[in-house]
Design an enzyme around this catalytic site. Structure first.
Site, PDB file in Angstrom:
ATOM      1  CG  HIS A  29      24.510 -14.305  16.614  1.00 11.48           C
ATOM      2  ND1 HIS A  29      25.308 -14.965  15.719  1.00 11.48           N
ATOM      3  CD2 HIS A  29      23.658 -15.235  17.106  1.00 11.48           C
ATOM      4  CE1 HIS A  29      24.968 -16.234  15.672  1.00 11.48           C
ATOM      5  NE2 HIS A  29      23.945 -16.424  16.495  1.00 11.48           N
ATOM      6  CG  HIS A  82      21.430 -14.686  12.924  1.00 14.37           C
ATOM      7  ND1 HIS A  82      21.394 -14.172  14.187  1.00 14.37           N
ATOM      8  CD2 HIS A  82      21.022 -15.972  13.022  1.00 14.37           C
ATOM      9  CE1 HIS A  82      20.960 -15.101  15.022  1.00 14.37           C
ATOM     10  NE2 HIS A  82      20.734 -16.204  14.340  1.00 14.37           N
ATOM     11  CB  CYS A 119      16.940 -30.376  22.840  1.00 14.39           C
ATOM     12  SG  CYS A 119      17.877 -28.831  22.903  1.00 14.39           S
ATOM     13  CB  CYS A 176      17.630 -28.963  18.916  1.00 13.77           C
ATOM     14  SG  CYS A 176      19.318 -29.073  19.450  1.00 13.77           S
ATOM     15  CB  CYS A 193      20.803 -31.312  23.640  1.00 15.87           C
ATOM     16  SG  CYS A 193      21.434 -29.977  22.664  1.00 15.87           S
ATOM     17  CG  HIS A 247      21.032 -25.748  22.552  1.00 14.64           C
ATOM     18  ND1 HIS A 247      20.643 -26.568  21.529  1.00 14.64           N
ATOM     19  CD2 HIS A 247      20.997 -24.491  22.068  1.00 14.64           C
ATOM     20  CE1 HIS A 247      20.355 -25.840  20.476  1.00 14.64           C
ATOM     21  NE2 HIS A 247      20.565 -24.574  20.758  1.00 14.64           N
ATOM     22  CE  LYS A 299      26.439 -22.197  16.078  1.00 12.79           C
ATOM     23  NZ  LYS A 299      25.242 -22.993  16.063  1.00 12.79           N
ATOM     24  CE  LYS A 323      22.044 -12.412  21.770  1.00 10.16           C
ATOM     25  NZ  LYS A 323      22.647 -11.493  21.340  1.00 10.16           N
TER      26      LYS A 323
HETATM   27  N1  MSP Z   1      15.069 -21.091  12.286  1.00  8.88           N
HETATM   28  C1  MSP Z   1      16.061 -22.030  11.917  1.00  8.88           C
HETATM   29  C2  MSP Z   1      16.194 -22.125  10.420  1.00  8.88           C
HETATM   30  C3  MSP Z   1      14.947 -22.490   9.684  1.00  8.88           C
HETATM   31  S1  MSP Z   1      15.189 -22.446   7.968  1.00  8.88           S
HETATM   32  C4  MSP Z   1      13.831 -23.150   7.330  1.00  8.88           C
HETATM   33  C5  MSP Z   1      17.420 -21.598  12.506  1.00  8.88           C
HETATM   34  N2  MSP Z   1      17.549 -20.335  12.871  1.00  8.88           N
HETATM   35  S2  MSP Z   1      18.839 -19.722  13.584  1.00  8.88           S
HETATM   36  O1  MSP Z   1      18.507 -18.341  13.810  1.00  8.88           O
HETATM   37  O2  MSP Z   1      19.200 -20.477  14.713  1.00  8.88           O
HETATM   38  O3  MSP Z   1      20.030 -19.857  12.583  1.00  8.88           O
HETATM   39  C6  MSP Z   1      19.965 -19.323  11.315  1.00  8.88           C
HETATM   40  C7  MSP Z   1      21.264 -19.453  10.579  1.00  8.88           C
HETATM   41  O4  MSP Z   1      22.314 -18.780  11.273  1.00  8.88           O
HETATM   42  C8  MSP Z   1      21.707 -20.886  10.393  1.00  8.88           C
HETATM   43  O5  MSP Z   1      22.098 -21.090   9.039  1.00  8.88           O
HETATM   44  C9  MSP Z   1      22.903 -20.995  11.290  1.00  8.88           C
HETATM   45  O6  MSP Z   1      23.838 -21.897  10.794  1.00  8.88           O
HETATM   46  C10 MSP Z   1      23.446 -19.592  11.230  1.00  8.88           C
HETATM   47  N3  MSP Z   1      24.343 -19.376  12.347  1.00  8.88           N
HETATM   48  C11 MSP Z   1      24.041 -19.331  13.673  1.00  8.88           C
HETATM   49  N4  MSP Z   1      25.218 -19.229  14.361  1.00  8.88           N
HETATM   50  C12 MSP Z   1      26.267 -19.226  13.514  1.00  8.88           C
HETATM   51  C13 MSP Z   1      27.644 -19.021  13.599  1.00  8.88           C
HETATM   52  N5  MSP Z   1      28.274 -18.859  14.749  1.00  8.88           N
HETATM   53  N6  MSP Z   1      28.364 -18.942  12.444  1.00  8.88           N
HETATM   54  C14 MSP Z   1      27.778 -18.996  11.205  1.00  8.88           C
HETATM   55  N7  MSP Z   1      26.481 -19.182  11.100  1.00  8.88           N
HETATM   56  C15 MSP Z   1      25.720 -19.466  12.215  1.00  8.88           C
HETATM   57  O7  MSP Z   1      18.293 -22.446  12.594  1.00  8.88           O
END
Ligand code: MSP
Length: 475
Positions: free
Chosen positions: A19, A22, A129, A132, A147, A150, A297, A300
């Site tokens: 999304h 990422h 959780c 998390c 939590c 979530h 924020k 998903k």
């Molecule tokens: N798998 C772990 C990271 C492990 S690193 C050794 C994880 N994955 S995640 O898919 O949930 O998130 C990955 C990245 O996407 C994180 O840096 C997270 O902050 C970022 N984002 C997820 N949602 C976001 C927003 N709405 N805005 C900006 N970045 C966000 O955490």
């Protein structure tokens, strides 16, 4: 080897589809990697991304989707790999935590930490959780035992787990922060983290019994347990280099992470590395979150995320990137607002940049048969023009080194506006003196050539078009 630059995104959970959050993290890293390639050379930069594929959440999602776990993560990981292609992310490696070589290396590090006495078997009682993938204490949850992130009910658990002796490293970590004041970035995050560490670190559970969860990396010193998520995931930054025989890039120059996962990178990761006797990364930069119009924020689970594919379809990739990056500091949250996107595209990309390019291009055609004229004259007017670009590299580069991407790109656009104003001021179409006209047009074309070098990390496709239009040699 000369100066190297190793940059990483977090590895994305292979539990959902990519999304905008990422995409945002990957785009920020990509710009930094591209700029460093421009100044250090391709071979001096290594940029890694990938997918985090173990843990309970993934098992549950696979079950929901009625798929074998491996098939499920293959699907999801492929979506992230496709995202890197579709958004033209220039990563050098895509690491999957299900890669057998990664798993072996994680086992090697588990064994080192265990032999050092940093991992021990203990009993865990707490609330877990799944979102998390971590335990909470009752006091950290709301009245329904949910939590706060979530908003889902946490499971009460009591189990024998392996623990990592985080508390042993508390002072060593604080000492490291003191000696490396740039490690926690941006600086305004430092006090919060340091104070939390000073309150005391609790040892963390890093394993689960296979009877509870059998989707992770087997613990080498106890085959009835697996490790998953943080001990597995964080080591990706190191194993990716080892697998590719690129160890010379360690320590990483920068791990870019969203601030929701900065704690794990600022506390767990340096401690794990101390435990296995590895150098620590130079910096962890926590970027802000993308919020919806109402300030929530995007995620998903809240179902408020904008689909980045729709955005590039509507506006174009370079345009979308420009709007994401140029609006606010990387360290702060960003409200993504489509009305503002449209305004920015019209005003800054079409009116300012588009106009400049087409005006200069047209004048070269109309007055010089399409060939950029020579400069014959350097008077005060021209000198003033040239001095406008003094120290540009230093200023731009400093912004990028400080992760102020919006300032760097805005500096380019400031000059774009200056060039438009210059055209309005000198009114080349009224110029009767051919020598003066040649100088004006030469300066303008040279300034465009100069500026696209700085535009390129942000908008490589736009730059390609401009190069073609003016028949500039690509750099
Ligand atoms: N798998 C772990 C990271 C492990 S690193 C050794 C994880 N994955 S995640 O898919 O949930 O998130 C990955 C990245 O996407 C994180 O840096 C997270 O902050 C970022 N984002 C997820 N949602 C976001 C927003 N709405 N805005 C900006 N970045 C966000 O955490």
């Amino acid at each position: 080897m000369n100066e190297t630059f190793y940059i990483t995104t977090p590895i994305y959970y292979a539990s959902g589809s990519p999304h905008i959050g990422h995409v945002y993290t990957s785009i920020c890293c990509d710009i930094l990697a591209r700029w460093n390639r421009q100044i250090l050379g391709n071979k001096s930069v290594f940029f890694q991304t990938g997918t985090d594929e173990h843990g309970q959440k993934i098992v549950e999602k696979a079950k929901e989707a009625n798929l074998e776990i491996l098939e499920f993560v293959n699907n999801k990981s492929n979506q992230f790999l496709k995202m890197t292609k579709d958004f033209e992310i220039t990563n050098n490696n895509f690491l999957r935590t299900t890669n057998p070589e990664h798993k072996k290396l994680v086992q090697k590090y588990l064994q080192i930490a265990f032999d050092k006495g940093d991992i021990y078997l203990g009993e865990y009682k707490g609330y877990y959780c799944v979102g998390c993938e971590r335990y909470f204490e009752e006091k950290d949850l709301d009245e329904n035992k949910c939590c706060l992130i979530h908003k889902k009910k946490c499971e009460k658990k009591c189990e024998k787990n392996y623990f990592f002796f985080l508390s042993k490293y508390e002072n060593q970590l604080l000492d490291f922060y003191k000696k490396n004041p740039d490690f926690i970035s941006p600086k305004n995050k430092q006090d919060e983290i340091i104070n939390r560490v000073k309150e005391g670190l609790r040892d963390i559970s890093i394993s689960r019994n296979k009877t509870d969860l059998n989707w992770g990396i087997e613990i080498p010193f106890d085959k009835t347990h697996i490790t998953y998520v943080w001990f597995d995931a964080l080591f990706n930054y190191l194993t990716g280099l080892e697998i590719n025989k690129k160890e010379e890039f360690w320590p990483a120059n920068i791990h870019i992470v969203g601030h929701d996962i900065s704690w794990f990178h600022l506390v767990y990761w340096p401690i794990f590395l101390m435990s296995v006797n590895k150098e620590l990364p130079k910096k962890v930069y926590s970027h802000g979150m993308i919020l919806d119009k109402d300030g929530h924020k995007m995620s998903k689970s809240l179902n408020n995320a904008i689909n980045p594919y729709e955005q590039i379809e509507k506006y174009g990739l370079d345009e979308f990137k420009y709007c994401l990056i140029s609006t606010s500091p990387m360290g702060e949250d960003l409200k993504y607002n489509e009305e503002q996107v449209i305004k920015k595209i019209n005003n800054e990309l079409n009116n300012d940049l588009g106009n400049l390019i087409s005006r200069v291009h047209t004048m070269i055609h109309n007055y010089f048969n399409g060939v950029i004229p020579q400069i014959n004259l350097v008077g005060d007017y021209e000198k003033e023009f040239i001095s406008e670009f003094d120290n540009f590299f230093e200023k731009y580069n400093k912004h990028i080194q400080n992760f102020e991407l919006y300032k760097a790109i805005n500096l380019v656009f400031e000059k774009v506006r200056y060039l438009n104003a210059y055209i309005n001021k000198v009114e080349p179409w009224k110029q009767k003196d051919k020598q003066k006209l040649s100088s004006n047009i030469n300066l303008l074309a040279s300034a465009i050539k100069f500026l696209i070098f700085y535009l390129k990390p942000f908008m490589p496709n736009k730059v390609k078009l401009i190069e073609k239009q003016f028949r500039f040699q690509p750099f």
